[in-house]
Design a protein around this motif. Sequence first.
Motif, PDB file in Angstrom:
ATOM      1  N   VAL A 137       0.935  -0.993  -0.175  1.00 56.53           N
ATOM      2  CA  VAL A 137      -0.014  -0.047  -0.042  1.00 56.53           C
ATOM      3  C   VAL A 137       0.802   1.087  -0.117  1.00 56.53           C
ATOM      4  O   VAL A 137       0.762   2.152  -0.768  1.00 56.53           O
ATOM      5  CB  VAL A 137      -1.064   0.022   1.355  1.00 56.53           C
ATOM      6  N   PHE A 138       1.895   1.278   0.820  1.00 61.29           N
ATOM      7  CA  PHE A 138       2.816   2.499   0.924  1.00 61.29           C
ATOM      8  C   PHE A 138       3.590   2.675  -0.391  1.00 61.29           C
ATOM      9  O   PHE A 138       3.634   3.775  -0.877  1.00 61.29           O
ATOM     10  CB  PHE A 138       3.656   2.288   2.057  1.00 61.29           C
ATOM     11  N   THR A 139       4.141   1.572  -1.088  1.00 64.44           N
ATOM     12  CA  THR A 139       4.800   1.742  -2.203  1.00 64.44           C
ATOM     13  C   THR A 139       3.744   2.205  -3.188  1.00 64.44           C
ATOM     14  O   THR A 139       4.498   3.252  -4.186  1.00 64.44           O
ATOM     15  CB  THR A 139       5.479   0.432  -2.501  1.00 64.44           C
ATOM     16  N   ALA A 140       2.754   1.762  -3.471  1.00 65.30           N
ATOM     17  CA  ALA A 140       1.751   2.061  -4.503  1.00 65.30           C
ATOM     18  C   ALA A 140       1.117   3.505  -4.374  1.00 65.30           C
ATOM     19  O   ALA A 140       1.447   4.319  -5.337  1.00 65.30           O
ATOM     20  CB  ALA A 140       0.435   1.216  -4.433  1.00 65.30           C
ATOM     21  N   LEU A 141       1.119   3.919  -3.012  1.00 69.03           N
ATOM     22  CA  LEU A 141       0.526   5.368  -2.928  1.00 69.03           C
ATOM     23  C   LEU A 141       1.640   6.487  -3.144  1.00 69.03           C
ATOM     24  O   LEU A 141       1.416   7.516  -3.914  1.00 69.03           O
ATOM     25  CB  LEU A 141      -0.063   5.493  -1.573  1.00 69.03           C
ATOM     26  N   ASN A 142       2.867   5.832  -2.702  1.00 73.48           N
ATOM     27  CA  ASN A 142       3.912   6.701  -2.742  1.00 73.48           C
ATOM     28  C   ASN A 142       4.562   6.745  -4.148  1.00 73.48           C
ATOM     29  O   ASN A 142       4.863   8.119  -4.748  1.00 73.48           O
ATOM     30  CB  ASN A 142       5.169   6.279  -2.053  1.00 73.48           C
ATOM     31  N   LYS A 143       4.665   5.862  -5.035  1.00 75.86           N
ATOM     32  CA  LYS A 143       5.077   5.955  -6.576  1.00 75.86           C
ATOM     33  C   LYS A 143       4.027   6.507  -7.197  1.00 75.86           C
ATOM     34  O   LYS A 143       4.306   7.420  -8.236  1.00 75.86           O
ATOM     35  CB  LYS A 143       5.412   4.541  -6.932  1.00 75.86           C
ATOM     36  N   ALA A 144       2.580   6.356  -7.073  1.00 77.65           N
ATOM     37  CA  ALA A 144       1.536   6.907  -7.885  1.00 77.65           C
ATOM     38  C   ALA A 144       1.397   8.541  -7.396  1.00 77.65           C
ATOM     39  O   ALA A 144       0.826   9.157  -8.416  1.00 77.65           O
ATOM     40  CB  ALA A 144       0.348   6.116  -7.761  1.00 77.65           C
ATOM     41  N   LYS A 145       1.719   8.646  -6.342  1.00 79.67           N
ATOM     42  CA  LYS A 145       1.510  10.089  -5.850  1.00 79.67           C
ATOM     43  C   LYS A 145       0.384  10.593  -6.077  1.00 79.67           C
ATOM     44  O   LYS A 145       0.069  11.698  -6.229  1.00 79.67           O
ATOM     45  CB  LYS A 145       2.658  11.004  -6.650  1.00 79.67           C
ATOM     46  N   SER A 146      -0.627   9.477  -5.912  1.00 76.52           N
ATOM     47  CA  SER A 146      -2.191   9.627  -6.028  1.00 76.52           C
ATOM     48  C   SER A 146      -2.965   8.592  -5.348  1.00 76.52           C
ATOM     49  O   SER A 146      -2.153   7.546  -5.329  1.00 76.52           O
ATOM     50  CB  SER A 146      -2.528  10.010  -7.486  1.00 76.52           C
ATOM     51  N   SER A 147      -4.076   8.791  -4.948  1.00 76.75           N
ATOM     52  CA  SER A 147      -4.947   7.576  -4.449  1.00 76.75           C
ATOM     53  C   SER A 147      -5.817   7.504  -5.536  1.00 76.75           C
ATOM     54  O   SER A 147      -6.898   6.543  -5.311  1.00 76.75           O
ATOM     55  CB  SER A 147      -5.395   7.881  -3.133  1.00 76.75           C
ATOM     56  N   ASP A 148      -5.804   7.981  -6.591  1.00 76.30           N
ATOM     57  CA  ASP A 148      -6.486   7.551  -7.717  1.00 76.30           C
ATOM     58  C   ASP A 148      -6.772   6.341  -8.084  1.00 76.30           C
ATOM     59  O   ASP A 148      -5.378   5.731  -8.331  1.00 76.30           O
ATOM     60  CB  ASP A 148      -6.437   8.592  -9.276  1.00 76.30           C
ATOM     61  N   THR A 149      -7.587   5.523  -8.202  1.00 75.19           N
ATOM     62  CA  THR A 149      -7.529   4.127  -8.344  1.00 75.19           C
ATOM     63  C   THR A 149      -6.906   3.564  -9.721  1.00 75.19           C
ATOM     64  O   THR A 149      -6.101   2.791  -9.730  1.00 75.19           O
ATOM     65  CB  THR A 149      -9.175   3.473  -8.550  1.00 75.19           C
ATOM     66  N   GLU A 150      -7.218   4.293 -10.819  1.00 71.44           N
ATOM     67  CA  GLU A 150      -6.707   4.037 -12.406  1.00 71.44           C
ATOM     68  C   GLU A 150      -5.005   4.308 -12.128  1.00 71.44           C
ATOM     69  O   GLU A 150      -4.400   3.352 -12.661  1.00 71.44           O
ATOM     70  CB  GLU A 150      -7.150   4.693 -13.385  1.00 71.44           C
ATOM     71  N   LYS A 151      -4.545   5.375 -11.523  1.00 74.77           N
ATOM     72  CA  LYS A 151      -3.206   5.501 -11.342  1.00 74.77           C
ATOM     73  C   LYS A 151      -2.624   4.339 -10.370  1.00 74.77           C
ATOM     74  O   LYS A 151      -1.460   4.030 -10.496  1.00 74.77           O
ATOM     75  CB  LYS A 151      -3.114   6.746 -10.709  1.00 74.77           C
ATOM     76  N   LEU A 152      -3.234   3.847  -9.342  1.00 73.60           N
ATOM     77  CA  LEU A 152      -2.509   2.754  -8.397  1.00 73.60           C
ATOM     78  C   LEU A 152      -2.720   1.691  -9.174  1.00 73.60           C
ATOM     79  O   LEU A 152      -1.649   1.023  -9.040  1.00 73.60           O
ATOM     80  CB  LEU A 152      -3.895   2.863  -7.192  1.00 73.60           C
ATOM     81  N   ILE A 153      -3.689   1.200 -10.034  1.00 80.27           N
ATOM     82  CA  ILE A 153      -3.699  -0.169 -10.788  1.00 80.27           C
ATOM     83  C   ILE A 153      -2.528  -0.098 -11.582  1.00 80.27           C
ATOM     84  O   ILE A 153      -1.575  -0.959 -11.902  1.00 80.27           O
ATOM     85  CB  ILE A 153      -5.055  -0.304 -11.230  1.00 80.27           C
ATOM     86  N   ALA A 154      -2.317   0.995 -12.512  1.00 79.28           N
ATOM     87  CA  ALA A 154      -1.139   1.153 -13.538  1.00 79.28           C
ATOM     88  C   ALA A 154       0.220   1.103 -12.659  1.00 79.28           C
ATOM     89  O   ALA A 154       1.099   0.393 -13.038  1.00 79.28           O
ATOM     90  CB  ALA A 154      -1.069   2.460 -14.016  1.00 79.28           C
ATOM     91  N   THR A 155       0.561   1.583 -11.576  1.00 76.03           N
ATOM     92  CA  THR A 155       1.468   1.474 -10.490  1.00 76.03           C
ATOM     93  C   THR A 155       1.773   0.042 -10.035  1.00 76.03           C
ATOM     94  O   THR A 155       2.938  -0.303 -10.058  1.00 76.03           O
ATOM     95  CB  THR A 155       1.519   2.646  -9.503  1.00 76.03           C
ATOM     96  N   MET A 156       0.731  -0.585  -9.667  1.00 80.82           N
ATOM     97  CA  MET A 156       0.900  -1.920  -9.024  1.00 80.82           C
ATOM     98  C   MET A 156       1.045  -2.987  -9.851  1.00 80.82           C
ATOM     99  O   MET A 156       1.831  -3.900  -9.405  1.00 80.82           O
ATOM    100  CB  MET A 156      -0.449  -2.154  -8.159  1.00 80.82           C
ATOM    101  N   GLU A 157       0.659  -3.039 -11.214  1.00 84.40           N
ATOM    102  CA  GLU A 157       0.658  -4.065 -11.908  1.00 84.40           C
ATOM    103  C   GLU A 157       2.499  -4.172 -12.467  1.00 84.40           C
ATOM    104  O   GLU A 157       2.962  -3.122 -12.693  1.00 84.40           O
ATOM    105  CB  GLU A 157       0.097  -3.786 -13.257  1.00 84.40           C
ATOM    106  N   GLY A 158       2.983  -5.431 -11.812  1.00 82.03           N
ATOM    107  CA  GLY A 158       4.470  -5.476 -11.967  1.00 82.03           C
ATOM    108  C   GLY A 158       5.346  -4.858 -10.836  1.00 82.03           C
ATOM    109  O   GLY A 158       6.339  -4.847 -10.870  1.00 82.03           O
ATOM    110  N   MET A 159       4.622  -4.053  -9.991  1.00 91.68           N
ATOM    111  CA  MET A 159       5.379  -3.603  -8.945  1.00 91.68           C
ATOM    112  C   MET A 159       6.166  -4.431  -8.178  1.00 91.68           C
ATOM    113  O   MET A 159       5.619  -5.639  -7.489  1.00 91.68           O
ATOM    114  CB  MET A 159       4.413  -2.513  -8.254  1.00 91.68           C
ATOM    115  N   GLU A 160       7.420  -3.958  -7.906  1.00 89.60           N
ATOM    116  CA  GLU A 160       8.222  -4.532  -6.683  1.00 89.60           C
ATOM    117  C   GLU A 160       8.182  -4.033  -5.530  1.00 89.60           C
ATOM    118  O   GLU A 160       8.103  -2.709  -5.632  1.00 89.60           O
ATOM    119  CB  GLU A 160       9.698  -4.747  -7.373  1.00 89.60           C
TER     120      GLU A 160
END
Length: 403
Positions: free
Chosen positions: A324-347
């Motif tokens: 959760v932290f990594t996704a929100l931090n990398k996406a710099k947003s809590s927007d769902t579509e930005k989160l999904i784009a960030t999390m797919e393949g995310m390490e």
Amino acid sequence: MQSKIQSSICHQLSLITLALGTVFASASSLAQDLKIALIAGKTGALEAYAKETETGFMMGLEYLTGGKMEINGRKIKVIVKDDQSKPDLGRTMLAEAYGDDKVDIAVGTSSSGSAIAMLPVAEEYKKVLVVEPAVADAITGEKWNRYIFRTSRNSMQDGLAAASTIKAGGSIAFLAQDYAFGRDGVKAAKEALATVGAKAKIVHEEYAAQNTTDFTAAAQRIFDVLKDKPEPRVLQIIWAGPNPMNKLADMKPERFGITLAPGGNILPVMKNWKTYVGTQGTIYYYYDFPKNKMNEWLVAEHTKRFKAPPDFFTAGGFSAASAVFTALNKAKSSDTEKLIATMEGMEFDTPKGKMSFRKEDHQAMQAMYHFRIKKDQKNEWDLLELVREIPAAELPLPVKNKR
């Protein structure tokens, strides 16, 4: 003339006020709390699991934010809900979190049955749900949707890990709980044995109700089938909650040449296995196995605070917090579509080491551990020795969501 000037001044003031209001509203929006729902079975059979998950999740956020409990300047607010491991309640809790509490992202839950009931709710509200610690394959399989990510291992990962330790011949029987977790576990174990080319044959499957306390009849059926089959004879146990290992051992399966093969469990359960020195199995996490800074902090800090090392589901909660932290931090947003784009393949880092969300089904790819119960135990929690870490690359996990 004066009236016109006054009117002009009022108009300009109105424009300035409107502009300032927009700026303040924008600043206020940026400063809004990040709301995260954590749903767990805090009452019921999986209460111990839920407590560990919550502890691990909060410690994970503390570690990752350096104690500030904020991400990109936004304060984190965790809303904890108890679904009592009941599917209908899990569904209601998640809808309440998304709809009434307006959470940005949700994490949960302890029971596979409840987690499966929650999946359509995430899709309905178009919000991300990070599944932890439920393991049923269906969650990232046929019941999956694009809003679902899972940090916990799934049944097939359990099965592949166990199968990698039983490649020789012999005979295997299963004792499992008669609900999603147990049946998925046996199905996955059978598929895993075939996947790794194990020569052992499955000779019996026994399912018992979750609240079973008397295993005499079930054990006798298993023993009757196994006792005349080719050796080694293995009884594999797939069970969540109070484990039947001791009760089965009390029935002396060794008189039929039968060896018990437990999956790893929480520390309070495993410390009752001390008399089964040399018994082997596989586990998702044991505090002494992973060697990395994050796990070192978790072990030291948890031991200091709770007078015991972190457990199976504590590490899981921490891993979910890291995702959760990594996704929100990398996406710099809590927007769902930005989160999904960030999390797919995310390490992302976890107490177990690196994990990554597979793009196809959002399952976290991760290592597992082959253990042996120790002979020389130095203290109450010195229970297991590491036979081998099984890397994610050696667990050929199939994609089952038909995406």
